[in-house]
Each structure stands twice: as structure tokens, then as C-alpha cells.
Design an enzyme around this catalytic site. Structure first.
Site, PDB file in Angstrom:
ATOM      1  N   ARG A  56      44.342   3.401  21.128  1.00 10.03           N
ATOM      2  CA  ARG A  56      44.305   4.332  22.258  1.00 10.03           C
ATOM      3  C   ARG A  56      45.314   3.967  23.339  1.00 10.03           C
ATOM      4  O   ARG A  56      45.936   4.857  23.914  1.00 10.03           O
ATOM      5  CB  ARG A  56      42.904   4.454  22.810  1.00 10.03           C
ATOM      6  CG  ARG A  56      42.415   3.256  23.548  1.00 10.03           C
ATOM      7  CD  ARG A  56      40.974   3.450  23.858  1.00 10.03           C
ATOM      8  NE  ARG A  56      40.322   3.782  22.600  1.00 10.03           N
ATOM      9  CZ  ARG A  56      39.218   4.511  22.512  1.00 10.03           C
ATOM     10  NH1 ARG A  56      38.642   4.958  23.591  1.00 10.03           N
ATOM     11  NH2 ARG A  56      38.695   4.775  21.345  1.00 10.03           N
ATOM     12  N   THR A  57      45.471   2.687  23.632  1.00 14.03           N
ATOM     13  CA  THR A  57      46.470   2.316  24.644  1.00 14.03           C
ATOM     14  C   THR A  57      47.864   2.693  24.151  1.00 14.03           C
ATOM     15  O   THR A  57      48.678   3.254  24.889  1.00 14.03           O
ATOM     16  CB  THR A  57      46.392   0.808  24.940  1.00 14.03           C
ATOM     17  OG1 THR A  57      45.093   0.498  25.435  1.00 14.03           O
ATOM     18  CG2 THR A  57      47.427   0.400  25.977  1.00 14.03           C
ATOM     19  N   LYS A  98      57.864 -15.963  11.057  1.00 17.20           N
ATOM     20  CA  LYS A  98      58.850 -17.039  10.878  1.00 17.20           C
ATOM     21  C   LYS A  98      59.001 -17.900  12.119  1.00 17.20           C
ATOM     22  O   LYS A  98      59.754 -18.865  12.114  1.00 17.20           O
ATOM     23  CB  LYS A  98      60.212 -16.426  10.523  1.00 17.20           C
ATOM     24  CG  LYS A  98      60.319 -15.942   9.089  1.00 17.20           C
ATOM     25  CD  LYS A  98      61.617 -15.170   8.872  1.00 17.20           C
ATOM     26  CE  LYS A  98      61.665 -14.538   7.490  1.00 17.20           C
ATOM     27  NZ  LYS A  98      62.682 -13.480   7.409  1.00 17.20           N
ATOM     28  N   ARG A 156      51.772  -5.301  23.900  1.00 14.91           N
ATOM     29  CA  ARG A 156      50.391  -5.808  23.868  1.00 14.91           C
ATOM     30  C   ARG A 156      50.374  -7.037  23.000  1.00 14.91           C
ATOM     31  O   ARG A 156      50.930  -7.017  21.887  1.00 14.91           O
ATOM     32  CB  ARG A 156      49.492  -4.746  23.248  1.00 14.91           C
ATOM     33  CG  ARG A 156      48.085  -5.217  22.974  1.00 14.91           C
ATOM     34  CD  ARG A 156      47.198  -4.832  24.106  1.00 14.91           C
ATOM     35  NE  ARG A 156      45.813  -4.726  23.783  1.00 14.91           N
ATOM     36  CZ  ARG A 156      45.001  -3.852  24.383  1.00 14.91           C
ATOM     37  NH1 ARG A 156      45.458  -2.999  25.255  1.00 14.91           N
ATOM     38  NH2 ARG A 156      43.724  -3.832  24.106  1.00 14.91           N
ATOM     39  N   HIS A 168      46.013  -6.173  32.457  1.00 17.83           N
ATOM     40  CA  HIS A 168      46.233  -4.889  31.785  1.00 17.83           C
ATOM     41  C   HIS A 168      46.483  -3.891  32.912  1.00 17.83           C
ATOM     42  O   HIS A 168      45.669  -3.021  33.189  1.00 17.83           O
ATOM     43  CB  HIS A 168      44.986  -4.520  30.979  1.00 17.83           C
ATOM     44  CG  HIS A 168      45.142  -3.330  30.092  1.00 17.83           C
ATOM     45  ND1 HIS A 168      46.363  -2.759  29.807  1.00 17.83           N
ATOM     46  CD2 HIS A 168      44.226  -2.582  29.428  1.00 17.83           C
ATOM     47  CE1 HIS A 168      46.184  -1.727  29.006  1.00 17.83           C
ATOM     48  NE2 HIS A 168      44.896  -1.599  28.770  1.00 17.83           N
TER      49      HIS A 168
END
Lengths: 311, 311, 311
Positions: free
Chosen positions: C59-60, C89, C110, C138
């Protein structure tokens, strides 16, 4: 009149003549210049690119997708095609590519197996670009590498280019060295014995250009124009002691650059782990991030030519 | 005046009247023709489609997304919605669809559970299209199947259509047979006893159209206009010996087609594994890849009608 | 003249002054109004957003992507960047963000780790927006929360706002409370003792605004204007009996709302599990889905300001 790449697949860098590579590099330079003035062109307006990635590679995928958006086209994205039910059920890559051909005007495929791009191209009814098929080929990486060399050094002819690290398994150095052999270059290959360029490829290269094989990094750095660094992976060595013995011999430090050749162009296909120290990043010749940026222009040029959107 | 599909959900093929199906097929033909001239239309310019796939299905997802791009709209894509934290935390499908309704004008959902599309539609404040809810329904597959039959054979009325393979679990044949029952068709059902059409559905069909059930593939092929092939999965059989006994009886070979009915139209929802031999692919009646292509036109039509962008 | 956010990163809500937050809220209101008339603007035509999600949050991600499409821009989407070979890596977040800077004009990241957004910003040559870095920050959630409070209640100054649930680990309430402290508000904090607001943060807040800490939900509900509900997770408690003792004390039911304060505004960052009963959803003050919708307008405003596309 169509250009000679119109409607073609690009499966291997060997599919391209020197003239075709030069056409792509010229087109890349033009598109880069145009995008400085106008971020989005409309050359591929209405055309759809499908990226089919059977193994993850965010940067290669996003580089192609960024290129398509800047050309005005749309994108269908499959970041993990291998997990889909169709692949799991045993559908061939040819069938999958044929189906996707109904949805898109161009397919970019990445797959862990050698010749997977060839298989896709056999089924597809639209052009297929190979974005990596296992250890085999990754032709657009070679194109952006060439474009970077040309931009950083002004030309390719007459250069002395060195490649260091894993020259045995690294597909980028294989594709790039094959492409460079079209030009008048000297190639120095620096690697531990276990990771030398495959003899067959080295032999082919030597028929066209001067090739030196050595383990002495600093001597070559002092003499060359551009150094192409690749990562040495621990898992390539049967005996971990062999890895420990060489791992530090091929690390590029700021001190090494400044003491051997402060003007050297340093390239790397990325991701870099510790084979180039971060304090190298702000040296003027540290070209590896610009090299990644160049992927967008090289891929724009290739896609515009294949979809015949430029004269 | 809005068309009768404007603002509607499509959860099951049974939500659509025959007139509505015909409206979609007509619209699909118009949009396909328009796109031959102009690859990108602007009917849905500014509209956003969200594809919410709780199980992977690259081709269904990309078919919808290709359709949306060709209509001029934008796409929000969730290829693996099941792994997101919200679903894992126990959010209902209704809540999830309500939230996504704030981001998009239309939701296409795929989910492994029966009636999951209904749950999403209960929460959503924008239309929801079911792109597969477990073994239950996949209505846009039926629409593209009908569109293919009409294109390949000129009409639907009067045809003799056969379905072969797994008629018990295959949701595509269930949805398609229900839709075909609106027309004047003869339906032949060919399957091993363990994989016959569910008796309730067969009974319903027989009230509307002529239905023959048989195990004799070649006899039916000789008589029918179109053959719809589905895959028989080993895991559907309790006793592997039962699978081995039937698996080769339902494989379509070039020889079988040429010896029984060279004009037959052959369809398959794909992916195909080995139930249609690859040497069938270039027969003129081999319609399965064209059928996949048709998904784009059928889905364009459906989305344009639901978002009321056509007259 | 550029606005003060042009070219800036947004890593923490504390990066923004009150005036800058107000600028974003004003811009959000304007963009929301414009989009009612015209679903797609062209403010960011030609600009590319890259969403880099190292942990899933559909949703974000889709909220940002919807915002970018409505602004006329394009999107490069990486829903599961953590699985790519580069991250595996050992590439740094700084290097990854530097590479993506060549493909996009703005990065939304995120990542599960604290300060990961800061690391990306150090490498990136384009602005970075933090879309969640572990339990840390956030900031766009706080912006949409503020925008929602202002829309639902007409203003922020003078309000009595309550927060209930997990105030210890919930990053949304931390960011929002810090932002609210710019205004003249009263804050009531309701939580079980084990999940109280961190003392340091509570202390900071009390220096600027009136803060009450309590366990009595219904008394606060009767007195406050808006209630911000967060979920209490069983796994936050060492002893399951402690969870069982409190879990039902913080469930918002329709009866509770109607008996204490039928006019109260109820917010929730979603996903909601059972901490708000579904029969609350159609009360006029149930604002949590409108709150999610507001994420699009708040993020449009932020991106347009950072990319300096509005005056």
C-alpha cells in the site's frame, strides 16, 4: 529506409558488426544530449517493452525501464518470472516469449541459463534483447562499457585497456573484450592463475589485437588508459586459502591510483563490494557510477534502433 | 447514456447477459482494429488500474496491464500481494481492496481462494474484475475464448465445439461452457472418467444446449469445428497408474489433426506442456497463441466499458 | 524562486519546519481539488520516480506510485529489492542509491533497518524520501495523518487528540506526535504500561504541548476530538498472559463510540485487524479509509515540491 538493426534480436555482442556498434554509440550520444534538454522524448510513444526477469537484477531491469520511459513508451514488468505458475508447470521459454509477444513490442529477458535468450527468440514474434543468460552473454553491458570508454577517453582506437579480477567467469569482460577487438586497442589481462580468461577466447582476441596476460596490477596501471575491475568471488576457489592469497592483490585503493596513474579511467560493472575502496569514488577518473548512468543512453539507443524509431 | 457495464464488477461470467457479452466482443473487435492503426488510444487517459495478484500469474497480469497501457491509462502493479505485511498481519481482502480503491479507478484481483473476488468487491469503492479465484472463476478468460471462437470461425451460433482434457477441475472450461450455452452450439466433452465435467454443471448445460460426453477424441475431432484442449495434471489422480493410462490418449499431434480434421480450430488456455505437440503450431487452425493475443483486446473492451469510456 | 523543499531529502519528519509542513498540507489540498476536475496533471511529466522496497509494503508503494502517475510522471518499481543479487552480494545502500540516481529523478526507499534511508541519501545524487526505515521513521505517514486531521476537523490548532494502543514501538505515533507538537494541541496517550510512549519522546513532547498519559480509554474518548488507534501485537509481550489481559481493553466498538462521543474522528494507519470493529466503518467519524486515500494527495504534494514543479 530502415536501419540495419530494425526488427533484430540482440542475443550476443557478436551479433553486431563494428558499424552497428558505432551506430548504437552515436545514437546513444544523440539521445543523451536530447534528454538533457527534454527529459522525455516521444520516439517510442505507444510502444510497449516487456521485461522478463527469471532471476532478479533490479538495476539491469530498471535501466531498461528507465530508458523506455524516456523514449515515451510503456513498460510491462516481470521481476520474478521464474516463480510464476507457467514456468513452474513446465512451459518452454519459446512459448512464454510467444505469448508475451502479443502484449509487447519488444522483450528484454534475463535468465540464469546459457542460451535461454536464444530459446525465447525462437518463440517470440517481436525482437528479444538478452539481458544476461547465465555466464554466457550480456551484450548491452558491453555496449554501455564501450560508450563509457568513448565518453571518458574521447575515442576507443589507440587505447590501452586493462581488465582485472575474475576474467574466467565474468561474462562482462568476455563480451567487452570481444567488442573491443573491433578497434585498435591493447588489452592487458590481470588475474590470479585460476581466474584467467578462457584460453579459447584469449586465443581469438590475440588474432585481432595485442593481448598481455599478467599478474602485476600496478605495472599495468601505470601504463594503461582504462582499468576495468571485476569482483573476485570466494566461491570460485576450491581451496579458500587460494582465495585468501589473492583477494587483497586486486583491490584498487586511492593510494594505488595516485601512485601509479592519477589519470586512469576506472570502470566496474557494479555492484562493487570492496574491490574498489570508497575513497576512490571522488577521483576524477572513477567512472563506474557514470558507467552505470550510461546504461540508460546505450539501451535507449538500442531499443530505438530495433524498433526503428530513429533515422 | 452509460452502457450497462459502467461501474460494474465482473466476478463471474454468469454476471453477464448474452447481450453484454456481445457488447464486449463487438467492442473488442473495434479496439483491435483501432490499435492496428494507432498503437495507443487515449480512452482511459488519467485512469489508473491496480493489479493485485495474491498468486503469481505473469501472463494474465501482463495482459491486463498491456490492455490498460493501450487504452492510455496507467498501472499500479502488485505481482506478489500475498507476501506483503498487511496480508500477513491478517487484514481482510475487503479492507485491502478499500484502501487500493483510493489509489486506482479499477482493481483486477487474482487470489487462490474461491470467492476472494467477491470479498474484495464488498470492500472496494471502485469496480473489481476477477482474474481468477482458485478453481472457481476466471471470467475474462471466457471472454477472450469467445472472442477467439468468433474471430476464427466467423460466428458462434451453429458451431460444434469440443473440450478435451481435465473438465473436472479446469475453471476455464467451466466458465467457457457456461458462456457458450447462451448460443446455439453443440458441445462435446472428452475426458477420462475421473476428470469429467461436474455433473451439476453438465446438467445445467444440457438444459440449454446439446451436450455429448465421450472418451473418443478422434471421432469428435472429425466432427467438430473447434477443439479446446486443457492440460491433464498428474497430481489430479490418486493412483499414478490411472494417469499413465490416459495421459497419451489426449495428446494432439499434427498427424492426428491432419488425419481427422485439417480445418479444425485448436484452442488452449496455455501454458501448454506436451498436450499439444509443437509441430501443430504452424497448422492454420492452431489458434492458441492468437487466443492469448486476443486477451488484450477482450480486456481492453471490458475495462473501457466498465470505466464507461466508450459509447 | 524555488520552494524551500526543492531538491531536499525527506528522511525524518523532524527535517521539516512547521512552515514546510503547512506548505505541504496546502499543496495537498490544492492538488486534491485539481484532481477532482482532471484526474491526471502534467506537473511531473518526464520525471521518473523509483520505488525501492527492501521489505514489502504494497500500500505504501502503490500510494506513492499512484501519486506519481497523477502528477504525470513515470515509475520504476522494485517491490522486493532485498532479493536482488546486488544486495545479496553485499553492495551498500549508498552505492545502490547512487546507481538508481542515474535512472530516476527521485527515490522512495523502504528498508527494515534504522537509518537505512540516511545511508541511501548519502549515495544518491537525487532526492530520497524515506518510506519507512524499521521502527524509526515514516515521515509521509505523519504528513497524511496531519492532512487528515486538518480535513476532518477543519484545523489542527486547539484540538485534543488521543493515541491508543502500542505507543512504544509504533513509528507512526512517534512521527505524528512530533509533528503535532508544532501546533497548539492537547495529546492524550492511552496504552498498557508495557507499551507506553518512550520516556525520552514523552518528555520532549511535554516541553511543547500538554500531554496526558492514561489507561482509561473511554474517559479520554468522551473528551477528545480525534482518536488515533494502533494495533497491539501479541509478539510485543514477553508473557502472553499480559497480552490477553489488555487486548480487549483497546478495541473500538460501535457501542463504545456511540456511548462516549459519537462525533469523534477515528483514525488508524491500517492495516486494521480487530482493534476497530467493522461496524464502526460506516460511522461518520470513521476516517481511517479516507486517511489512506489522503496518502495520495500528501505524497503528490511532497513530490511536486521536492521536484520543484509547483510555485
Amino acid at each position: 529506409m530502415s536501419n540495419s538493426l530494425a526488427g533484430r534480436d540482440l542475443l550476443s555482442i557478436e551479433d553486431l558488426s563494428k558499424a552497428e556498434i558505432e551506430l548504437i554509440l552515436d545514437q546513444a550520444a544523440q539521445l543523451e544530449e536530447q534528454c538533457q534538454k527534454q527529459p522525455k522524448l516521444d520516439l517510442l510513444n505507444g510502444r510497449i517493452l516487456a521485461t522478463l526477469f527469471y532471476e532478479p537484477s533490479t538495476r539491469t531491469r530498471l535501466s531498461f525501464e528507465s530508458a523506455m520511459h524516456r523514449l515515451g513508451g510503456d513498460v510491462l514488468s516481470s521481476a520474478s518470472a521464474a516463480k510464476t505458475s507457467s514456468a513452474a508447470k513446465g512451459e518452454t521459454l519459446a512459448d512464454a516469449a510467444r505469448v508475451i509477444s502479443g502484449y509487447a513490442h519488444l522483450i528484454v529477458q534475463r535468465h540464469p541459463e546459457i542460451l535461454s535468450a536464444q530459446q525465447a527468440a525462437e518463440g517470440a514474434t517481436v525482437p528479444v534483447i538478452n539481458a544476461g543468460d547465465g555466464s554466457h552473454e550480456h551484450p548491452t553491458q558491453a555496449l554501455l562499457d564501450l560508450y563509457t570508454i568513448q565518453k571518458e577517453r574521447g575515442q576507443i582506437d589507440g587505447l590501452h585497456i586493462a581488465m582485472v579480477g575474475d576474467l574466467r567467469y565474468g561474462r562482462t569482460v568476455h563480451s567487452l573484450s570481444k567488442a573491443l577487438a573491433h578497434w585498435d586497442v591493447t588489452l592487458s589481462l590481470i588475474s590470479p592463475p585460476a581466474l584467467q580468461m578462457p584460453p579459447l577466447l584469449a586465443h581469438k582476441l590475440k588474432q585481432k589485437i595485442t593481448v598481455n596476460e599478467t599478474e602485476d596490477l600496478s605495472a599495468v596501471m601505470a601504463a594503461c588508459d582504462a582499468l576495468y575491475v571485476t569482483r573476485i568471488q570466494r566461491e570460485r576457489f576450491k581451496d579458500p586459502a587460494d582465495y585468501d592469497a589473492v583477494k587483497d592483490s586486486y583491490v584498487i585503493t586511492r593510494e594505488l591510483v595516485e601512485s601509479t596513474n592519477p589519470e586512469i579511467t576506472i570502470m566496474h560493472p557494479l555492484p562493487r563490494v570492496n574491490e574498489i575502496a570508497t575513497d576512490v569514488d571522488d577521483l576524477p577518473g572513477a567512472a563506474y557510477f557514470r558507467q552505470a548512468d550510461n546504461g540508460v543512453w546505450a539501451r535507449m539507443a538500442l531499443m530505438a534502433l530495433i524498433l526503428d524509431a530513429v533515422e
